[in-house]
Design a protein around this motif. Sequence first.
Motif, PDB file in Angstrom:
ATOM      1  N   THR A 122     -40.920  -1.795  52.781  1.00  0.00           N
ATOM      2  CA  THR A 122     -39.673  -1.145  52.419  1.00  0.00           C
ATOM      3  C   THR A 122     -39.326  -1.335  50.945  1.00  0.00           C
ATOM      4  O   THR A 122     -39.025  -0.381  50.245  1.00  0.00           O
ATOM      5  CB  THR A 122     -38.529  -1.687  53.286  1.00  0.00           C
ATOM      6  N   TRP A 123     -39.334  -2.566  50.496  1.00  0.00           N
ATOM      7  CA  TRP A 123     -38.841  -2.891  49.163  1.00  0.00           C
ATOM      8  C   TRP A 123     -39.937  -3.258  48.173  1.00  0.00           C
ATOM      9  O   TRP A 123     -39.682  -3.353  46.981  1.00  0.00           O
ATOM     10  CB  TRP A 123     -37.861  -4.054  49.234  1.00  0.00           C
ATOM     11  N   GLY A 124     -41.114  -3.592  48.641  1.00  0.00           N
ATOM     12  CA  GLY A 124     -42.202  -3.980  47.754  1.00  0.00           C
ATOM     13  C   GLY A 124     -41.969  -5.367  47.172  1.00  0.00           C
ATOM     14  O   GLY A 124     -41.458  -6.259  47.833  1.00  0.00           O
ATOM     15  N   VAL A 125     -42.328  -5.548  45.945  1.00  0.00           N
ATOM     16  CA  VAL A 125     -42.217  -6.841  45.271  1.00  0.00           C
ATOM     17  C   VAL A 125     -40.751  -7.256  45.123  1.00  0.00           C
ATOM     18  O   VAL A 125     -40.422  -8.438  45.222  1.00  0.00           O
ATOM     19  CB  VAL A 125     -42.916  -6.788  43.893  1.00  0.00           C
ATOM     20  N   ILE A 126     -39.873  -6.301  44.930  1.00  0.00           N
ATOM     21  CA  ILE A 126     -38.444  -6.621  44.799  1.00  0.00           C
ATOM     22  C   ILE A 126     -37.925  -7.274  46.076  1.00  0.00           C
ATOM     23  O   ILE A 126     -37.145  -8.220  46.025  1.00  0.00           O
ATOM     24  CB  ILE A 126     -37.633  -5.353  44.455  1.00  0.00           C
ATOM     25  N   GLY A 127     -38.385  -6.804  47.225  1.00  0.00           N
ATOM     26  CA  GLY A 127     -37.986  -7.406  48.503  1.00  0.00           C
ATOM     27  C   GLY A 127     -38.433  -8.853  48.616  1.00  0.00           C
ATOM     28  O   GLY A 127     -37.688  -9.709  49.097  1.00  0.00           O
ATOM     29  N   ILE A 128     -39.634  -9.133  48.168  1.00  0.00           N
ATOM     30  CA  ILE A 128     -40.133 -10.510  48.197  1.00  0.00           C
ATOM     31  C   ILE A 128     -39.304 -11.391  47.273  1.00  0.00           C
ATOM     32  O   ILE A 128     -38.970 -12.520  47.611  1.00  0.00           O
ATOM     33  CB  ILE A 128     -41.622 -10.550  47.813  1.00  0.00           C
ATOM     34  N   ILE A 129     -38.949 -10.894  46.112  1.00  0.00           N
ATOM     35  CA  ILE A 129     -38.136 -11.666  45.168  1.00  0.00           C
ATOM     36  C   ILE A 129     -36.750 -11.933  45.740  1.00  0.00           C
ATOM     37  O   ILE A 129     -36.239 -13.048  45.650  1.00  0.00           O
ATOM     38  CB  ILE A 129     -38.046 -10.940  43.808  1.00  0.00           C
ATOM     39  N   VAL A 130     -36.151 -10.926  46.362  1.00  0.00           N
ATOM     40  CA  VAL A 130     -34.814 -11.088  46.940  1.00  0.00           C
ATOM     41  C   VAL A 130     -34.839 -12.102  48.083  1.00  0.00           C
ATOM     42  O   VAL A 130     -33.985 -12.991  48.153  1.00  0.00           O
ATOM     43  CB  VAL A 130     -34.248  -9.722  47.411  1.00  0.00           C
ATOM     44  N   ILE A 131     -35.821 -11.995  48.971  1.00  0.00           N
ATOM     45  CA  ILE A 131     -35.916 -12.937  50.083  1.00  0.00           C
ATOM     46  C   ILE A 131     -36.151 -14.352  49.550  1.00  0.00           C
ATOM     47  O   ILE A 131     -35.553 -15.315  50.031  1.00  0.00           O
ATOM     48  CB  ILE A 131     -37.032 -12.508  51.057  1.00  0.00           C
ATOM     49  N   VAL A 175     -41.662 -10.620  55.784  1.00  0.00           N
ATOM     50  CA  VAL A 175     -42.285 -10.342  54.487  1.00  0.00           C
ATOM     51  C   VAL A 175     -43.024  -9.014  54.538  1.00  0.00           C
ATOM     52  O   VAL A 175     -42.967  -8.224  53.611  1.00  0.00           O
ATOM     53  CB  VAL A 175     -43.227 -11.493  54.078  1.00  0.00           C
ATOM     54  N   VAL A 176     -43.710  -8.746  55.655  1.00  0.00           N
ATOM     55  CA  VAL A 176     -44.429  -7.479  55.789  1.00  0.00           C
ATOM     56  C   VAL A 176     -43.435  -6.319  55.786  1.00  0.00           C
ATOM     57  O   VAL A 176     -43.650  -5.309  55.146  1.00  0.00           O
ATOM     58  CB  VAL A 176     -45.280  -7.467  57.083  1.00  0.00           C
ATOM     59  N   PHE A 177     -42.319  -6.488  56.497  1.00  0.00           N
ATOM     60  CA  PHE A 177     -41.290  -5.452  56.527  1.00  0.00           C
ATOM     61  C   PHE A 177     -40.747  -5.208  55.137  1.00  0.00           C
ATOM     62  O   PHE A 177     -40.611  -4.075  54.704  1.00  0.00           O
ATOM     63  CB  PHE A 177     -40.166  -5.856  57.474  1.00  0.00           C
TER      64      PHE A 177
END
Length: 107
Positions: free
Chosen positions: A9-18, A3-5
């Motif tokens: 890298t991706w911000g909120v979009i990364g959290i949504i994708v994961i 999640v930190v990575f």
Amino acid sequence: MLVVFSLDTWGVIGIIVISFYVVIPYLLFAVPVQVLFNKHPKKFSVFYFCLYIFFSLPAVFIYSSVLNFDFSMYILTTKNYYAISLLAALFFWFWDSVFLQKKSSAS
């Protein structure tokens, strides 16, 4: 760490994708098993844990094959496949036993 990575890298979009990639297998594989087990609730049942392992093996295989576009049987020879399957079963068994079982039957 993942999640930190993704946050760097991706911000909120990364959290949504994961979150999307975690929720889909949960809804497809774990929820039907948990609904079935809640018909006869037993907290921390070894039998239920064995069934979670049984169901997690094909679930992890299917999910990994779809994500990697590799439908070969090679994944069955890797240690990661069995580790992820066992950890998924342990996680959902614990989650089911602690939070989702309505009552424990006297045995």
